[in-house]
Design an enzyme around this catalytic site. Structure first.
Site, PDB file in Angstrom:
ATOM      1  N   SER A  34      35.143   1.403  16.293  1.00  0.00           N
ATOM      2  CA  SER A  34      36.074   0.304  16.052  1.00  0.00           C
ATOM      3  C   SER A  34      37.515   0.798  16.080  1.00  0.00           C
ATOM      4  CB  SER A  34      35.772  -0.361  14.699  1.00  0.00           C
ATOM      5  OG  SER A  34      34.513  -1.004  14.731  1.00  0.00           O
TER       6      SER A  34
ATOM      7  N   ILE B 106      28.123   4.728  26.106  1.00  0.00           N
ATOM      8  CA  ILE B 106      28.711   4.267  27.358  1.00  0.00           C
ATOM      9  C   ILE B 106      27.692   3.511  28.213  1.00  0.00           C
ATOM     10  CG2 ILE B 106      29.992   4.945  29.403  1.00  0.00           C
ATOM     11  CD1 ILE B 106      31.433   5.375  26.658  1.00  0.00           C
TER      12      ILE B 106
ATOM     13  N   TYR C  24      48.477   6.970  19.891  1.00  0.00           N
ATOM     14  CA  TYR C  24      47.788   6.111  20.864  1.00  0.00           C
ATOM     15  C   TYR C  24      48.625   5.875  22.126  1.00  0.00           C
ATOM     16  CZ  TYR C  24      50.697   2.195  19.201  1.00  0.00           C
ATOM     17  OH  TYR C  24      51.751   1.372  18.880  1.00  0.00           O
TER      18      TYR C  24
ATOM     19  N   GLN D 256       8.303 -32.532  11.047  1.00  0.00           N
ATOM     20  CA  GLN D 256       9.724 -32.670  10.746  1.00  0.00           C
ATOM     21  C   GLN D 256      10.414 -31.336  10.464  1.00  0.00           C
ATOM     22  OE1 GLN D 256      11.419 -34.429   6.988  1.00  0.00           O
ATOM     23  NE2 GLN D 256      11.912 -36.108   8.382  1.00  0.00           N
TER      24      GLN D 256
ATOM     25  N   GLU E 176       9.327 -17.322  15.246  1.00  0.00           N
ATOM     26  CA  GLU E 176       8.575 -18.058  14.216  1.00  0.00           C
ATOM     27  C   GLU E 176       7.992 -19.351  14.773  1.00  0.00           C
ATOM     28  OE1 GLU E 176      11.097 -18.498  10.800  1.00  0.00           O
ATOM     29  OE2 GLU E 176      11.786 -16.414  10.936  1.00  0.00           O
TER      30      GLU E 176
ATOM     31  N   GLU F   5      31.667  -3.988  22.002  1.00  0.00           N
ATOM     32  CA  GLU F   5      32.926  -4.636  22.406  1.00  0.00           C
ATOM     33  C   GLU F   5      33.608  -5.338  21.231  1.00  0.00           C
ATOM     34  OE1 GLU F   5      33.482  -6.356  26.207  1.00  0.00           O
ATOM     35  OE2 GLU F   5      31.760  -5.317  27.088  1.00  0.00           O
TER      36      GLU F   5
END
Length: 387
Positions: free
Chosen positions: A138, A163, A184, A284, A341, A368
């Protein structure tokens, strides 16, 4: 009263509708018979990758001049969704190649780079996007891979992790820092080929999307020429941020298709399986679950295509992409779990393929940009608007 020219989000161009039908046929006729075998072997069938190229699905937005289809971004989203209805593993191969690799070259590559690489990526060679590392998931810009200048070349050392497409890929976009003192702002994007010496250190064994390769890559004095820098030195962080916003719409489409695929497989069964003298889907309790799931899938679809259209129209779409990616991931996991289920014991077996959708859905909250990262992005926009 004048009639409105505004269209619903269900409105597509003739070309987009034709593409959807074409991809649907390819997924049903070519991909579907191989899904279980690829999942069991954890290996993508080379014929499937070749088929994606032959169908024109690996250069959807790329210009006709460069061997692509010259189609819309929404066309790419349609293809990703339709493939995911049958196999999310095949879908993500197409997604990463189109929305990340091709788009970077189309948006940031020089004419010379586009002329050299885009035809290969459109016609035969799979691409891979190499950003994540063992210590930078992250926090992507904490990456440790380094690139040092050596004459008119760069020497790259380091490793990448998680990757996608990397086992089969021949073309790699590698993010490395050329000047760590700048933080960065030293991150730069390089294009490399496997035969330059990219080493596959480990192929992961995963819970889901098992046919899609996910590998650790090592770079040991990888030598890359100057002309293979994309977008300029120190521009890699900007490229990564912008491109991942688009990529998240692709993942939303993958999760949307996954949810619909699980729904389409499980619901018909509930109307043929009888207990206590009636189809189980008409009780239902189950009928309401199915109705709720249909609403949730539709909500994910609207978020996804709204983000795609906003991107096409040149409007801001970062918040909308985060919303679509987050919600489609939630719905994919929820609906695919319910689908198991609804089908009962049959759904729990591998024979039907319903359980595979649930296994494949888990990655949607991780890659991502995790779900928490998406929520953080959305929260920042809300804070900016209301504070």
């Amino acid at each position: 009263m004048e009639s409105s020219t505004l269209n619903s989000l269900d409105t597509f161009t003739e070309e987009e509708d034709m593409l959807r039908e074409s991809v649907r046929r390819f997924a049903t006729d070519v991909v579907a018979p191989k899904v279980r075998e690829m999942d069991e072997k954890e290996r993508m069938d080379p014929d499937i990758i070749q088929g994606l190229f032959e169908q024109g699905l690996m250069g959807i937005e790329t210009s006709i001049e460069h061997g692509g289809a010259g189609s819309s971004f929404t066309s790419a989203i349609i293809a990703i969704e339709e493939l995911a209805k049958v196999d999310p593993s095949v879908s993500v191969v197409c997604d990463v190649h189109n929305t990340l690799v091709n788009t970077i070259l189309r948006k940031y590559g020089t004419k010379e780079q586009q002329d050299k690489w885009l035809p290969q990526l459109s016609e035969s060679k799979l691409g891979s996007f190499c950003l994540s590392e063992p210590a930078s998931g992250s926090d992507a810009f904490a990456l440790q891979t380094r690139a040092a200048k050596d004459g008119n070349h760069w020497i790259i050392n380091g490793s990448k992790m998680w990757i996608t497409n990397s086992y089969e890929a021949e073309i790699f976009l590698i993010f490395a820092n050329v000047d760590p003192s700048k933080g960065y702002k030293g991150i730069t994007c390089f294009i490399a080929t496997k035969d330059m010496g990219i080493q596959i250190a480990k192929k992961e064994e995963k819970l889901g999307i098992r046919a899609s390769s996910t590998c650790t890559l090592n770079f040991d004095d990888l030598r890359i020429p100057d002309e293979n820098i994309i977008g300029g030195e120190g521009k890699g962080y900007k490229i990564a941020i912008e491109i991942l916003n688009e990529g998240r719409i692709g993942i939303a489409a993958q999760m949307l298709g996954l949810a619909q695929g699980a729904f389409d497989k499980a619901v018909p069964y509930t109307y043929t399986r009888k207990q206590f003298g009636q189809p189980v889907g008409t009780f239902q309790g189950m009928a309401f679950q199915i109705a709720q799931a249909a609403v949730e899938i539709e909500s994910a679809r609207l978020l996804t295509y709204n983000a795609a259209r906003r991107k096409e129209e040149g409007k801001s779409f970062t918040k909308e992409a985060a919303m679509a990616k987050y919600w489609a991931s939630v719905i994919a996991q929820r609906v695919s779990g319910q689908a198991i289920e609804w089908a009962g014991g049959v759904g729990f077996t591998r024979e039907t393929g319903i359980e595979k959708y649930w296994r494949d859905s888990k990655i949607g909250a991780i890659y991502e940009g995790t779900s928490n990262i998406q929520l953080q992005t959305i929260a920042k926009f809300i804070q900016k608007e209301y504070s």
